[in-house]
Every structure is written in C-alpha cells, then in structure tokens.
Design an enzyme around this catalytic site. Structure first.
Site, PDB file in Angstrom:
ATOM      1  N   SER A 150       1.127  -1.286   0.533  1.00 62.84           N
ATOM      2  CA  SER A 150       0.065   0.247   0.095  1.00 62.84           C
ATOM      3  C   SER A 150       0.774   1.462   0.270  1.00 62.84           C
ATOM      4  O   SER A 150       2.360   1.595   0.418  1.00 62.84           O
ATOM      5  CB  SER A 150      -1.192  -0.198   1.107  1.00 62.84           C
ATOM      6  OG  SER A 150       0.193   0.506   2.132  1.00 62.84           O
ATOM      7  N   LYS A 151       0.139   2.429  -0.219  1.00 65.98           N
ATOM      8  CA  LYS A 151       1.116   3.506   0.030  1.00 65.98           C
ATOM      9  C   LYS A 151       1.280   4.175   0.995  1.00 65.98           C
ATOM     10  O   LYS A 151       2.182   4.374   1.491  1.00 65.98           O
ATOM     11  CB  LYS A 151       0.249   5.185  -0.628  1.00 65.98           C
ATOM     12  CG  LYS A 151       0.934   6.402  -0.401  1.00 65.98           C
ATOM     13  CD  LYS A 151      -0.343   6.489  -1.829  1.00 65.98           C
ATOM     14  CE  LYS A 151      -0.046   8.312  -0.453  1.00 65.98           C
ATOM     15  NZ  LYS A 151       1.320   9.023   0.275  1.00 65.98           N
ATOM     16  N   ARG A 152       0.915   3.338   2.301  1.00 68.96           N
ATOM     17  CA  ARG A 152       1.495   3.821   3.704  1.00 68.96           C
ATOM     18  C   ARG A 152       2.870   3.111   3.720  1.00 68.96           C
ATOM     19  O   ARG A 152       3.568   3.448   4.483  1.00 68.96           O
ATOM     20  CB  ARG A 152       0.335   3.149   4.222  1.00 68.96           C
ATOM     21  CG  ARG A 152      -0.399   4.693   4.788  1.00 68.96           C
ATOM     22  CD  ARG A 152      -0.904   3.954   5.937  1.00 68.96           C
ATOM     23  NE  ARG A 152      -2.488   3.165   5.083  1.00 68.96           N
ATOM     24  CZ  ARG A 152      -2.960   2.415   5.183  1.00 68.96           C
ATOM     25  NH1 ARG A 152      -2.873   1.845   6.737  1.00 68.96           N
ATOM     26  NH2 ARG A 152      -4.249   2.069   4.952  1.00 68.96           N
ATOM     27  N   GLY A 171       5.073   2.591   1.838  1.00 72.71           N
ATOM     28  CA  GLY A 171       5.577   3.389   1.094  1.00 72.71           C
ATOM     29  C   GLY A 171       5.942   5.404   2.263  1.00 72.71           C
ATOM     30  O   GLY A 171       7.767   4.582   2.082  1.00 72.71           O
TER      31      GLY A 171
END
Ligand code: GLU
Length: 505
Positions: free
Chosen positions: A261-263, A265
């Site tokens: 997920s973006k989190r 990253g």
C-alpha cells in the site's frame, strides 16, 4: 485463437495516480504483446464520475512516456475501434444492455437505496440473487405496465440474472482452471439510468469484445470478477472469441503480510508511484515518484518485470528487448511477489554502472549547474567515471564529489586530528615543490615521481597520502589520490596545498 493477432489492453480508471502495481500490469501486457507480435490498446475506464480525479489521465499518459512504453492504439494514440474512453461510448453500451434485456439475461430493477438498505438489515448476508430477487421491485415481479412506467420515469438499474446451480470455469493462463459456483454471485448491476453509464463489468466485456482483445492480463484483484465476465460472454453469445485470462500475482508488502500500500512507501521511504503526484483533492499533497527520486526508467522496468515473473535462470539485468524476447506468461507465479524496494535501488546502481559515463554526464551536469558550477562536459564525464560505482543515484554524486569542483573551505575535524601530523605541513611543503617542478601532470607521471620522492626520502606513504588527500578534498574520502590531483591540474593542486599548509599549520 492462435491465428488471431494478439491484442491486449491496459484499462485504468482515472481515479488517482497510477500505482506501481498498475505499471507492472501494463508492462506485462507490453511484454506479452511485443513477444507475440501483437498490439497494446490504451483504454480509459472512467465509469465512476464521482471518483474522477482531474489530471489523473494525463498523469498516466506521462508515466508511460517516461518509461518509454508506447501504446499502439487508444486514447491519445488513435485507432479504428474507438472511442477509447468509456464515457464517450454511452450509445454503444445502451445497445448491448438492450440485447441482454430482450434475451432475458438481464432485467430492470427499481429498488431504492433505502429499500435495499432495509432488506440488508432484515436478511442476514442479503444478496440480490435467485433466492431474493422475487421479493424485490423489478421487472420480474412487477406487472408489465408498471415496469414500462417506471422505466420511462427512471431511475432504474439493469441487473444481470445469474442462474444458480452450476459451476463457472475461468481458464486462467497463470492459475489454471478456476472453478466457482454460480450461487455465490449476485445479480450484478450492469447499467445505471441515473448517469446513463454501464458499470465496469458490462463496459469491460463489451469493449474487450468490440476491440478484439485476445488476452486479458490484469491484477489478481480482478480474478473475483472473472466468473461474471465469463457469464456475460456467454449471454452475448461471444464465447468463441472470449479472451484468455491471466491474473497476475499481487504485489506484497516488503515486510510482513498483505498487499503493498501507499502507507508502506511512506513508512519505509520508497515511492509507490511512477511519477511524483500532486493530489488536487488534498491541497496538492505530494507523493514521491520513481522519476523524481532519480530512478532510471530502464531500472524501474527491469525491477518490475521480475516481480512475479522470472525466466528460470540466474540472469537479473535485462534490457527491454531481452525481456521481450524471454517473457512468458506461463512462467508467472501465482504467489504474491514481495515488493523488495531495496532491490529497486540495487537495479538503479547496476544501471549506473551499465550506462556509459558520457550518457550519465548530462544528468550530473544539470546538478552541477544548479549548484553554480560550469565546467566542460568532458570534465563532468571524467568525474562520473571515477565516482559512479559508489552511488545508487546520480543525485548522490554531488555531495560525494563536490570537491572536484569547489576547493574545501573547512577541513573535517576528525580527519585533521587523525591524519594531519606534526610533520605534515613541512612534508606537504616539500611535496608541493616536487609537484611544482612537474611539466607532465598526468596521473601516471605524478605517481611515479611522488612515489620515488617518498622512497628516496624514507617517508611514510600512508601519512603523505592522507595529508595530501586532506589538503585537496578537505576530508578523508574520495577516489585514488592522483586521480584527484590530475583532474584538478597543477595550479589548483598547488593552491589547495598552500592553503592547507597555511590553515592547518
Ligand atoms: N478499470 C480497471 C482498472 O482500473 C481495469 C480492470 C481490467 O483490466 O479488467 O484496473
């Protein structure tokens, strides 16, 4: 099937920036198509007007331009099977909705959101299907006249009528024969009169058919839709030309379990988007991109290609041509692929080494100029050659080797303490005089003369070199000593020695 020209499509919904997983999906479509002499179509599936994000479509286009992947047909590329933007195909879908209604494969439904909500509260695990549809307000339960009236007044939806009690087979290139029971499916909404738009499912099947798509290569998250898609092909009588499916493995968190997920990253410090994204919905909040972080597009492609596929050999570095020549959907794995972002950095390092110094020089030159340094490009190229094996990104060169271009103002304290001895000033003065007498300031000549001088005078090579380095660099780092002095030239070398002698005493 085999004698048909391979045609695949990448069909993003412009609801935000393209996720790196989407880039991998597109890449696999390209590799498969190029391998088989086929074509890649770029289609925009903008079904969801509420989730439309301005700039997302341009962002997606720009991402592929940067990566050097060019579509053959589609939005922005032309072609004779367009329009390629879903929202411009309304009339086409209406026609196909009508076909399903007339054959009885679909029906009108008029239940309001409130009625549906009420039903969900009454019936545990409510699903609109064969068990419940006869209790609902739709064209199967209401008299014809009322149906006609309700359709005329709107709003209504059109639902797909799923027959219970049989197995649906999805023949997936990667996963084999995937079987599910039709009972688990609900009567999916195919069309909404309110916005005169089909849902993703209907549009996807109609478009794949009309655009003569032969293979649907997409992320695993779409596997659960595939049985419904198979049924739609059947309902239209298009089974003969149904595309082959290949559902790619998920990209997983670099650490632990679950989907990337973006989190992840944000938490671990790597981009999950190809380009930097400025979110128009969130006051332009910026998400990092591979391009802006200094990755080469070739490195990103190489890295992504191996997340879910490998050729079964030890080879890791592949040009796009090599990938194309070896790519094989049958060798894709079913199991999710851990997103090892550190491997991405490693790939970038390998591409720095692989590229010629003169290829990298212009990029470094831009950074030099931004720091107010103007030097001939061959000098830039030379520094790149000396230093590139020490960095993963071109931008890391500047802090590492600014000393080639700017004389040190300060001398690193720790290094001074350790390396600048009692006799250093005197020795550097002598070295300075030796160097001043040289006509040939080439690396080789300097080295042989200085080494002889050290030997003749019984000096300590390590001490001399350390002090020399401190004087020229200002610290205890850098490449081979005479590489530095030869690059700086006689005048600058002497100037730096003089200053160090004066300052450090
Ligand atoms: N519009 C879908 C997406 O956003 C496409 C799924 C498919 O390839 O069928 O990924």
């Amino acid at each position: 099937m085999l004698n048909k020209k391979v045609r695949v499509r990448f069909a993003p919904s412009p609801t935000g920036p393209l996720h790196i997983g989407g880039v991998r999906t597109a890449l696999y479509n390209f590799l498969f198509a190029r391998r088989n002499g086929g074509e890649v179509i770029f289609r925009i599936e903008d079904t969801d007007s509420a989730r439309f994000v301005p700039g997302a479509e341009e962002y997606i286009q720009e991402s592929f331009r940067w990566l050097g992947l060019q579509f053959d047909e589609g939005v922005g590329f032309g072609g004779d099977k367009g329009p390629y933007r879903l929202s411009e195909r309304r009339d086409i879908y209406k026609k196909y909705v009508q076909i399903l209604l007339e054959s009885g494969a679909a029906y009108y439904a008029f239940d309001t959101p409130e009625e549906l909500q009420k039903k969900r509260e009454e019936v545990p695990n409510f699903q609109y299907d064969a068990k419940t549809r006869m209790q609902m307000r739709n064209s199967l339960t209401l008299p014809d006249q009322e149906v006609a009236q309700l359709v005329a007044n709107g709003p209504y939806v059109v639902r797909f009528k799923i027959e219970p009690g049989h197995d649906i087979h999805v023949n997936d290139i990667i996963r084999g024969d995937v079987v599910i029971k039709s009972d688990v499916l609900d009567d999916k909404v195919l069309y909404k009169s309110a916005d005169e738009l089909p849902t993703y499912h209907l549009a996807n099947i109609v478009d794949d058919h009309l655009m003569e798509i032969t293979h649907v290569i997409r992320g695993e998250e779409w596997l659960s839709s595939a049985p419904l898609h198979v049924l739609l092909y059947r309902a239209f009588g298009w089974e003969e030309s149904m595309p082959r499916f290949a559902h790619l493995p998920l990209l997983l968190k670099p650490d632990g379990k679950g989907k990337l997920s973006k989190r992840d990253g944000d938490r671990l410090g790597f981009p999950v988007f190809p380009l930097e994204w400025h979110d128009p919905r969130d006051e332009g909040a910026v998400s990092a991109g591979y391009r802006e972080n200094g990755y080469f597009p070739e490195a990103v492609i190489n890295f992504l290609a191996l997340l879910g596929w490998n050729p079964g050999t030890e080879q890791e570095i592949f040009s796009l041509e090599e990938l194309t020549a070896q790519f094989d959907l049958n060798k894709c794995s079913k199991a999710g692929a851990k997103f090892d972002y550190k491997k991405g950095t490693w790939f970038n390092h390998e591409y720095i080494l692989k590229k010629s110094d003169s290829e990298i020089a212009p990029e470094f030159d831009r950074i030099l100029k931004a720091n107010g340094i103007q030097v001939p490009i061959d000098k830039v190229t030379k520094v790149v050659g000396m230093m590139k094996n020490r960095v993963d990104f071109v931008k890391e060169l500047w802090p590492l080797c600014s000393f080639f271009f700017v004389a040190p103002e300060n001398y690193d304290e720790k290094t001074v303490k350790k390396r600048w001895k009692e006799e250093s000033a005197q020795e550097m003065q002598q070295l300075r005089d030796v160097l001043e007498n040289l006509d040939d300031f080439s690396l080789e000549h300097q080295e042989s003369v200085v080494m002889k001088w050290i030997e003749d005078n019984g000096l300590h090579t390590g001490n001399i070199m350390n002090a020399f380095r401190l004087a020229l660099v200002g610290a205890g780092v850098g490449p081979h000593m005479f590489d530095i002095s030869a690059f700086l030239g006689k005048e600058e070398t002497l100037r730096r020695l003089d200053r160090a002698i004066k300052v450090l005493g």
